[in-house]
Design an enzyme around this catalytic site. Sequence first.
Site, mmCIF file in Angstrom:
data_model
loop_
_atom_site.group_PDB
_atom_site.id
_atom_site.type_symbol
_atom_site.label_atom_id
_atom_site.label_comp_id
_atom_site.label_asym_id
_atom_site.label_seq_id
_atom_site.Cartn_x
_atom_site.Cartn_y
_atom_site.Cartn_z
ATOM 1 N N PRO A 2 41.751 42.764 39.454
ATOM 2 C CA PRO A 2 41.116 43.517 38.372
ATOM 3 C C PRO A 2 42.136 44.162 37.438
ATOM 4 O O PRO A 2 42.936 44.985 37.862
ATOM 5 C CB PRO A 2 40.312 44.594 39.104
ATOM 6 C CG PRO A 2 40.456 44.310 40.564
ATOM 7 C CD PRO A 2 41.622 43.414 40.740
ATOM 8 N N GLU A 3 42.100 43.738 36.186
ATOM 9 C CA GLU A 3 42.881 44.396 35.147
ATOM 10 C C GLU A 3 41.894 45.027 34.177
ATOM 11 O O GLU A 3 40.710 45.113 34.482
ATOM 12 C CB GLU A 3 43.793 43.380 34.439
ATOM 13 C CG GLU A 3 44.709 42.642 35.412
ATOM 14 C CD GLU A 3 45.585 41.607 34.719
ATOM 15 O OE1 GLU A 3 45.844 41.742 33.521
ATOM 16 O OE2 GLU A 3 45.992 40.644 35.392
#
Length: 310
Positions: A2-3
């Site tokens: 997750p960015e």
Amino acid sequence: MPELPEVETIARGVELRLRGDRILEARFGSYPKLFKTPSARQAKGLEGRAILAVHRTGKHIVCELGAAGWILQSHPGRKLRNADPSTTLRMARVGHPGADLEEWEDSSSAQWIVHLGMTGRLLVTPAEAPVAPHTHVRLSLASGRELRFVDPRRFGRLDFRDLSLSAAFSAAGADPLTVTADEFAQIFRSRRLTIKAALLNQKLLSGVGNIYADESLFRVGIRPRRLCARLTRAELESLRLALLVVLEHAIQLGGSSVSDYVDAGGERGFFQLEHCVYQRGGQPCLRCQTPIRRIVLAGRGTHYCPKCQR
DNA sequence: CATTTCACCTGGTGGC
DNA sequence: TGCCACCAGGTGAAAT
């Protein structure tokens, strides 16, 4: 992993589903390192609180919580009272997800802060849904559902802030979606590290990770190994714009599902279909057919086109 | 002080 | 077929 776009997608999904709901019971697993501070370990700190809003700060998901001890049951149109009016905050009609928010006086609000690490998921599920392996947190909600935190690799971290005791959470670095051209140039100008390493540094810019660093550098035609101080002002501005375009496009597509990423409703994203270089080492460049090169930079797998990127 | 390296984790992968 | 070494990478502590 997750960015910014994945975290933004999850935060929006949780907000859509849980805004106006209330935490009745919090159950935590027994992994001490999950909690960033001692107060984050106290399940009671969450219980009884209404969920006012959920948003993203950098790669963190911030849940804005109301004061505990409010009336547990309410019905449409009924107004709830807060015992301690000193600062103004928006308060939900609890127990009615999606209800319009009204102004309330509140001095004892709090924040529950979630960092997903590498493999963390926040899922809104029916209370009776099977509990997945590596479920570290289960929040039972007034609506009858649960908010669950699942994280096999255990790089995720949780924090809690009582806003009557400490300041609201803020990111260390600038947000790539709102940073101005001058701020952006100021951040990177005259730094003696590679642009790839700088983009990954959350104290400089908050939210960019390995995928979007590689993808934005490809789109702007800059090699990951270039030193920040050697980039021209024009290149930096092009990079800022490329980041903006890539990140906003990725948000529109619900993020990149490269490993096992899913949003709050369990849905996969589609931006992995738009990846030009990430995890395409050895495959032909989509622009010039030159094989994409893979190197290790800043301790991370780094992908670029040796012809398109200078 | 600024920058780089490494440990933390476990599921998935590839080699034998 | 099965086993095991190895890799992925966000972050923060340790090292340089």
